[in-house]
Design an enzyme around this catalytic site. Sequence first.
Site, mmCIF file in Angstrom:
data_model
loop_
_atom_site.group_PDB
_atom_site.id
_atom_site.type_symbol
_atom_site.label_atom_id
_atom_site.label_comp_id
_atom_site.label_asym_id
_atom_site.label_seq_id
_atom_site.Cartn_x
_atom_site.Cartn_y
_atom_site.Cartn_z
ATOM 1 N N HIS A 56 0.823 -1.216 0.000
ATOM 2 C CA HIS A 56 0.000 0.000 0.000
ATOM 3 C C HIS A 56 0.857 1.267 0.000
ATOM 4 O O HIS A 56 0.372 2.342 0.334
ATOM 5 C CB HIS A 56 -0.911 0.006 1.227
ATOM 6 N N HIS A 218 -7.147 -4.456 -0.936
ATOM 7 C CA HIS A 218 -6.497 -5.737 -1.235
ATOM 8 C C HIS A 218 -7.129 -6.386 -2.454
ATOM 9 O O HIS A 218 -6.854 -7.537 -2.763
ATOM 10 C CB HIS A 218 -6.614 -6.698 -0.044
#
Length: 354
Positions: A56, A218
């Site tokens: 991320h 995700h």
Amino acid sequence: MKKLINEVDAVVTEQLEGLAAAYPSLRVNYDPKFVVRSDGPVSDKVALVSGGGSGHEPMHAGLVGPGMLDGAVPGEMFTSPTPDQVLECAMAADGGKGVLLIIKNYTGDVLNFETALELAHDAGTQVASVLVDEDVAVKDSLYTAGRRGVAGTVLVEKLVGAAAAEGRDLDACATLGNTIVDQMRSFGVALSACTVPAAGKPSFELAENEVEFGVGIHGEPGIGRAEYSSVDPLVAKVFEELLSNGGYSRTRRTWNRDSGAWDEAEAKVADLNSGDRVLLFVNGLGGTPSSELFGVYRAAVKECEKAGLKVERNLVGDYCTSLDMEGFSITVLKLDDELVKLWDAPVATPAMHW
């Protein structure tokens, strides 16, 4: 799969080595893995620590520095860091005024960060937490109980980081963090899936005219697949969800340092109304050109104007990504004078600085 990596098992370690080489302002510990400020621990200041699965970036390690985080804990790709990682990072960041853990609402993150919090408390460290759960796309996903924590986490880290730099105490920083979570909401859209190195292939497939509407960071599903034509109607549809998802209540867990136990109380997300002042955050998911993100921002400003929202501050760019996913998320944070002042306060991290 073509990625700029060597061995899959070495991805996170080698990327941390590169981060440390590029930014001497950061100190990387490799066993267990965590990142802290090179000038830390900073005495007489609440330390802010966050983290989660890698993939991320620049959240979280790229947001370590003055005015923001004191430490970040990277797990393996899309995998929560372990309690010992979190605990050792918290101990390394603690300057004597306590540690605030900022946790995204994913089951693994919550379990491991809360375990680390309890261990730190038992060791005599003053510790508290803020749970970020501002994604209004779905409730109870593949990864969560309740709503997910996504790009709004970046805003919490910046604003509470400024408050900690001012000298506010641990309780004040935790209260502010919870208030910010209650005043914001996010929603994400994917045009294509990401490819996790260990998997070697995209996590899902979309038709040429489809988007994943309400995607998680995700790649987990959102509300469903939606037909895609052009950016303006897509952003308008996102704003329908953002504006209609205020006012809901959920249970908030907070750590009671006196009793050494978790308390639970009802928390409610603020409504957005015409005339409200907002920070508008358009976040790239990793594979979207910045030029297209500005196209999204243009459309988002128009939607704010239609709703009577006054955009007083903004942020546009890749801050909370999903590896190479094409797509974006939009976060709207309701502002007041205090939050504007904290947003404008100086910050000096690899990914955010002014």
